[in-house]
Design a protein around this motif. Structure first.
Motif, PDB file in Angstrom:
ATOM      1  N   LYS A   1       2.412  -1.473   4.363  1.00  0.00           N
ATOM      2  CA  LYS A   1       2.854  -0.129   3.784  1.00  0.00           C
ATOM      3  C   LYS A   1       4.298  -0.531   3.285  1.00  0.00           C
ATOM      4  O   LYS A   1       5.006  -1.387   3.752  1.00  0.00           O
ATOM      5  CB  LYS A   1       3.135   0.863   5.020  1.00  0.00           C
ATOM      6  CG  LYS A   1       1.683   1.146   5.397  1.00  0.00           C
ATOM      7  CD  LYS A   1       1.470   2.369   6.265  1.00  0.00           C
ATOM      8  CE  LYS A   1       2.665   2.596   7.374  1.00  0.00           C
ATOM      9  NZ  LYS A   1       2.588   3.829   8.230  1.00  0.00           N
ATOM     10  N   TYR A   2       5.024   0.118   2.277  1.00  0.00           N
ATOM     11  CA  TYR A   2       6.242   0.114   1.830  1.00  0.00           C
ATOM     12  C   TYR A   2       7.316   0.021   2.724  1.00  0.00           C
ATOM     13  O   TYR A   2       8.113  -0.464   3.087  1.00  0.00           O
ATOM     14  CB  TYR A   2       6.411   1.048   0.685  1.00  0.00           C
ATOM     15  CG  TYR A   2       5.708   0.800  -0.353  1.00  0.00           C
ATOM     16  CD1 TYR A   2       6.286  -0.116  -1.442  1.00  0.00           C
ATOM     17  CD2 TYR A   2       4.949   1.756  -1.067  1.00  0.00           C
ATOM     18  CE1 TYR A   2       5.428  -0.335  -2.421  1.00  0.00           C
ATOM     19  CE2 TYR A   2       4.320   1.440  -2.321  1.00  0.00           C
ATOM     20  CZ  TYR A   2       4.488   0.398  -2.881  1.00  0.00           C
ATOM     21  OH  TYR A   2       3.790   0.197  -4.016  1.00  0.00           O
ATOM     22  N   SER A   3       7.099   1.130   3.899  1.00  0.00           N
ATOM     23  CA  SER A   3       8.064   1.172   4.787  1.00  0.00           C
ATOM     24  C   SER A   3       7.939   0.173   5.777  1.00  0.00           C
ATOM     25  O   SER A   3       9.236  -0.281   6.137  1.00  0.00           O
ATOM     26  CB  SER A   3       7.778   2.686   5.712  1.00  0.00           C
ATOM     27  OG  SER A   3       6.497   2.432   6.289  1.00  0.00           O
TER      28      SER A   3
ATOM     29  N   GLU B   1       0.946  -1.228   0.018  1.00  0.00           N
ATOM     30  CA  GLU B   1      -0.012   0.038   0.200  1.00  0.00           C
ATOM     31  C   GLU B   1       0.915   1.197  -0.082  1.00  0.00           C
ATOM     32  O   GLU B   1       1.935   1.358   0.651  1.00  0.00           O
ATOM     33  CB  GLU B   1      -0.772   0.063   1.231  1.00  0.00           C
ATOM     34  CG  GLU B   1      -1.626   1.383   1.296  1.00  0.00           C
ATOM     35  CD  GLU B   1      -2.380   1.356   2.655  1.00  0.00           C
ATOM     36  OE1 GLU B   1      -1.682   1.517   3.803  1.00  0.00           O
ATOM     37  OE2 GLU B   1      -3.596   0.884   2.775  1.00  0.00           O
ATOM     38  N   MET B   2       0.553   2.441  -0.696  1.00  0.00           N
ATOM     39  CA  MET B   2       1.123   3.566  -0.452  1.00  0.00           C
ATOM     40  C   MET B   2       0.618   4.225   0.600  1.00  0.00           C
ATOM     41  O   MET B   2      -0.422   4.784   0.695  1.00  0.00           O
ATOM     42  CB  MET B   2       0.765   4.370  -1.979  1.00  0.00           C
ATOM     43  CG  MET B   2       1.477   4.204  -3.193  1.00  0.00           C
ATOM     44  SD  MET B   2       3.074   4.007  -2.977  1.00  0.00           S
ATOM     45  CE  MET B   2       3.424   5.817  -3.178  1.00  0.00           C
TER      46      MET B   2
ATOM     47  N   ASP C   1       1.918   6.642   4.268  1.00  0.00           N
ATOM     48  CA  ASP C   1       2.617   7.700   4.199  1.00  0.00           C
ATOM     49  C   ASP C   1       3.676   7.744   3.044  1.00  0.00           C
ATOM     50  O   ASP C   1       4.762   7.297   3.284  1.00  0.00           O
ATOM     51  CB  ASP C   1       2.991   7.826   5.498  1.00  0.00           C
ATOM     52  CG  ASP C   1       3.705   9.458   5.943  1.00  0.00           C
ATOM     53  OD1 ASP C   1       4.201   9.321   6.971  1.00  0.00           O
ATOM     54  OD2 ASP C   1       3.643  10.127   5.194  1.00  0.00           O
ATOM     55  N   HIS C   2       3.519   8.761   2.131  1.00  0.00           N
ATOM     56  CA  HIS C   2       4.395   8.593   0.967  1.00  0.00           C
ATOM     57  C   HIS C   2       5.791   9.261   1.353  1.00  0.00           C
ATOM     58  O   HIS C   2       6.474   8.566   0.935  1.00  0.00           O
ATOM     59  CB  HIS C   2       3.826   9.759   0.193  1.00  0.00           C
ATOM     60  CG  HIS C   2       2.396   9.268  -0.682  1.00  0.00           C
ATOM     61  ND1 HIS C   2       2.491   8.052  -1.556  1.00  0.00           N
ATOM     62  CD2 HIS C   2       1.084   9.749  -0.556  1.00  0.00           C
ATOM     63  CE1 HIS C   2       1.300   7.924  -1.705  1.00  0.00           C
ATOM     64  NE2 HIS C   2       0.437   8.818  -1.108  1.00  0.00           N
ATOM     65  N   GLU C   3       5.773  10.039   2.148  1.00  0.00           N
ATOM     66  CA  GLU C   3       7.258  10.544   2.585  1.00  0.00           C
ATOM     67  C   GLU C   3       7.987   9.514   3.379  1.00  0.00           C
ATOM     68  O   GLU C   3       9.089   9.398   3.005  1.00  0.00           O
ATOM     69  CB  GLU C   3       6.899  11.732   3.601  1.00  0.00           C
ATOM     70  CG  GLU C   3       8.430  12.384   3.962  1.00  0.00           C
ATOM     71  CD  GLU C   3       8.322  13.597   4.631  1.00  0.00           C
ATOM     72  OE1 GLU C   3       9.174  14.039   5.495  1.00  0.00           O
ATOM     73  OE2 GLU C   3       7.426  14.601   4.368  1.00  0.00           O
ATOM     74  N   GLN C   4       7.378   8.780   4.450  1.00  0.00           N
ATOM     75  CA  GLN C   4       8.080   7.741   5.005  1.00  0.00           C
ATOM     76  C   GLN C   4       8.362   6.613   4.232  1.00  0.00           C
ATOM     77  O   GLN C   4       9.241   6.163   4.339  1.00  0.00           O
ATOM     78  CB  GLN C   4       6.963   7.323   6.171  1.00  0.00           C
ATOM     79  CG  GLN C   4       7.741   6.165   6.983  1.00  0.00           C
ATOM     80  CD  GLN C   4       6.701   5.906   8.292  1.00  0.00           C
ATOM     81  OE1 GLN C   4       5.450   6.155   8.281  1.00  0.00           O
ATOM     82  NE2 GLN C   4       7.160   5.079   9.148  1.00  0.00           N
ATOM     83  N   ASP C   5       7.451   6.002   3.188  1.00  0.00           N
ATOM     84  CA  ASP C   5       7.805   5.113   2.427  1.00  0.00           C
ATOM     85  C   ASP C   5       8.801   5.245   1.587  1.00  0.00           C
ATOM     86  O   ASP C   5       9.586   4.601   1.156  1.00  0.00           O
ATOM     87  CB  ASP C   5       6.454   4.930   1.481  1.00  0.00           C
ATOM     88  CG  ASP C   5       5.349   4.102   2.426  1.00  0.00           C
ATOM     89  OD1 ASP C   5       5.795   3.837   3.411  1.00  0.00           O
ATOM     90  OD2 ASP C   5       4.009   4.149   1.903  1.00  0.00           O
ATOM     91  N   GLY C   6       8.753   6.676   0.795  1.00  0.00           N
ATOM     92  CA  GLY C   6      10.019   7.169   0.019  1.00  0.00           C
ATOM     93  C   GLY C   6      11.181   7.186   0.620  1.00  0.00           C
ATOM     94  O   GLY C   6      12.315   6.806   0.139  1.00  0.00           O
ATOM     95  N   GLU C   7      11.396   7.665   1.790  1.00  0.00           N
ATOM     96  CA  GLU C   7      12.597   7.649   2.838  1.00  0.00           C
ATOM     97  C   GLU C   7      12.932   6.333   2.871  1.00  0.00           C
ATOM     98  O   GLU C   7      14.285   5.861   2.972  1.00  0.00           O
ATOM     99  CB  GLU C   7      12.316   8.183   3.932  1.00  0.00           C
ATOM    100  CG  GLU C   7      12.196   9.742   3.681  1.00  0.00           C
ATOM    101  CD  GLU C   7      11.934  10.442   5.116  1.00  0.00           C
ATOM    102  OE1 GLU C   7      11.826   9.782   6.236  1.00  0.00           O
ATOM    103  OE2 GLU C   7      11.960  11.681   5.223  1.00  0.00           O
TER     104      GLU C   7
END
Length: 87
Positions: free
Chosen positions: A50-52, A6-7, A9-15
């Motif tokens: 989540k990605y993170s 799932e996408m 929190d975009h910022e946390q996942d991106g980091e």
């Protein structure tokens, strides 16, 4: 079936993704690997991940196993895979 990523929190996942794969984050990745706690794993019963969470649990577990396979033993200079072949 399996789990869906799932996408969140975009910022946390991106980091988290950048930490795991960016060539610019080598030192941060070393610290990330040092913080590994045995027994930390992703709950496979979850339908949405989540990605993170994936990076910080499952990918971290894979990275630690990969390091154990990649580093030769000080005793005989062999990696576990090489030792299996000789045995």
């Amino acid at each position: 079936m399996g789990c869906n990523l799932e996408m969140g929190d975009h910022e946390q996942d991106g980091e988290a993704i950048e930490l795991a794969f960016s060539k610019k984050k080598i030192e941060a990745r070393k610290n990330w690997l040092r913080q590994f706690e045995p027994g930390t794993y992703l709950d496979q019963k979850e339908k949405v991940i989540k990605y993170s969470d994936f990076v910080n649990k499952e990918l971290l577990l894979f990275s630690m196993a990969d390091l154990q396979r990649s580093i030769p033993s000080m005793v005989d200079g062999l990696k576990p895979g090489q030792r299996k072949i000789l045995f």
